[in-house]
Design a protein around this motif. Sequence first.
Motif, short mmCIF file in Angstrom:
data_model
loop_
_atom_site.label_atom_id
_atom_site.label_comp_id
_atom_site.label_asym_id
_atom_site.label_seq_id
_atom_site.Cartn_x
_atom_site.Cartn_y
_atom_site.Cartn_z
N ASN A 171 -85.11 -47.15 43.83
CA ASN A 171 -86.13 -48.18 44.05
C ASN A 171 -85.57 -49.29 44.95
O ASN A 171 -86.26 -49.81 45.83
CB ASN A 171 -86.60 -48.75 42.72
CG ASN A 171 -87.46 -47.77 41.95
OD1 ASN A 171 -87.89 -46.74 42.49
ND2 ASN A 171 -87.72 -48.06 40.68
N GLN A 185 -85.41 -47.98 48.54
CA GLN A 185 -86.75 -47.88 49.15
C GLN A 185 -87.21 -49.25 49.64
O GLN A 185 -87.71 -49.40 50.76
CB GLN A 185 -87.72 -47.32 48.10
CG GLN A 185 -89.12 -47.08 48.64
CD GLN A 185 -90.05 -46.50 47.58
OE1 GLN A 185 -89.67 -46.29 46.43
NE2 GLN A 185 -91.28 -46.23 47.97
N ASP A 223 -95.13 -51.22 54.71
CA ASP A 223 -95.44 -51.26 53.29
C ASP A 223 -94.48 -50.34 52.55
O ASP A 223 -94.09 -49.28 53.06
CB ASP A 223 -96.89 -50.79 53.08
CG ASP A 223 -97.33 -50.99 51.64
OD1 ASP A 223 -97.68 -52.13 51.30
OD2 ASP A 223 -97.28 -50.02 50.86
N THR A 225 -94.88 -48.23 50.33
CA THR A 225 -95.35 -46.86 50.14
C THR A 225 -95.16 -45.99 51.39
O THR A 225 -95.29 -44.77 51.32
CB THR A 225 -96.84 -46.83 49.73
OG1 THR A 225 -97.57 -47.54 50.74
CG2 THR A 225 -97.05 -47.48 48.38
N GLN A 280 -90.59 -42.83 52.14
CA GLN A 280 -90.56 -41.66 51.25
C GLN A 280 -89.19 -40.98 51.34
O GLN A 280 -88.46 -41.14 52.32
CB GLN A 280 -91.63 -40.65 51.67
CG GLN A 280 -93.06 -41.20 51.63
CD GLN A 280 -93.58 -41.36 50.22
OE1 GLN A 280 -93.29 -40.56 49.35
NE2 GLN A 280 -94.33 -42.43 49.98
N ASP A 335 -90.25 -45.47 35.54
CA ASP A 335 -90.44 -44.57 36.70
C ASP A 335 -89.73 -43.23 36.48
O ASP A 335 -90.28 -42.17 36.81
CB ASP A 335 -89.88 -45.21 37.98
CG ASP A 335 -90.73 -46.38 38.47
OD1 ASP A 335 -91.87 -46.54 38.01
OD2 ASP A 335 -90.21 -47.14 39.32
#
Length: 327
Positions: free
Chosen positions: A163, A166, A176, A178, A181, A250
């Motif tokens: 996390n 990312q 963003d 999201t 990946q 998660d």
Amino acid sequence: MKSPLRVAVTGAAGQIGYSLLFRIASGAMFGPDQPVILQLLEAPIEKAIKALEGVAMELDDCAFPLLKGIVQTSDASVGFKDANWCLLIGAKPRGPGMERADLLKDNGKIFIAQGQVIDAVAAADARVAVVGNPANTNCMIAASQAKRLPAERFTAMVRLDQNRAQTQLAKKTGVDLTAVQDIFIYGNHSPTMFPAFAHAKINGQSAPAVIKDDAWLQGPFCEIVGKRGAAIIAARGASSAASAANALVDHVRSLVTPGAVHSVAVKSEGRYGFDANVWAGMPVRTTTPGSYEVITGYEMDAFAQSKIAATNKELVDERAFVADMIS
Ligand code: NAI
């Protein structure tokens, strides 16, 4: 209505426990239609038992519709009884002047005992997720005691590192979150872990091709992610409990969601340059709820190989420190 899952949590009155339990009870971990019974296990210390009582009172006061029961205990055979998930957070922290070998051995005793009890009394489908540090080696130790439950059921958490990585990639590129990946963590949950940026995608494109700054990826990026825990302690004066609890939500949520791809520390079978039988972070794909396969086939360049060699060495050294305890 589904029958309740029994979720055992050790170190339940600790900092991570306090950020975690309410989210499990609210449905964040197992979904909005899955009732749970929380089996809360604390060390047999008066202060911890008292604190646990207070946490249980607050859980009651939340009136969570999915929470069907709370067990409070310092007896592992009660805490793990029939548990479908065992979340092992409680561990001995490293005290001032304490050697790493002593920390490993002290925690080894806890995880040997808990591994034995889980194997004896947990549900037939039990899954174990280890957070208490040193998480990878504690997980290996607990798994070493299991005769009934297969080793694949024992995982350690590297999701907090994923996390963190990312978010850093998203911040660097101004996209963003999201849009980022396939950033996976390899190795130990420690500053040696390797966030394999070469395979990450940003809006479907290769992350290094988008970022165009290999020096940043190889240097500051790896360093920020690896030393994030220390940076939070320096800033907050306390460890990163809320984000660790969130990462465990998660970790488990992804493990019960078929098709999810995510980083988990699992028993190595010698892939990606890890010694067999250490627990190393690597990419997995969830197959059926609670089960997964390691994603194979990612090519590692010379830089990645050197990083993996370093984190593998740390895992092998940790295993050597406790070898006499688990042999
Ligand atoms: P904490 O000290 O606030 O809580 C730990 C709790 O565990 C205490 O209440 C203690 O009484 C309990 N405990 C100790 N031994 C136990 C045993 N044998 N059985 C049951 N309970 C026991 O610590 P915090 O902040 O909640 O962290 C817990 C662990 O998680 C630490 O080892 C920490 O280093 C680790 N951690 C791991 C992360 C990861 O990404 N894998 C991230 C952050 C923390």
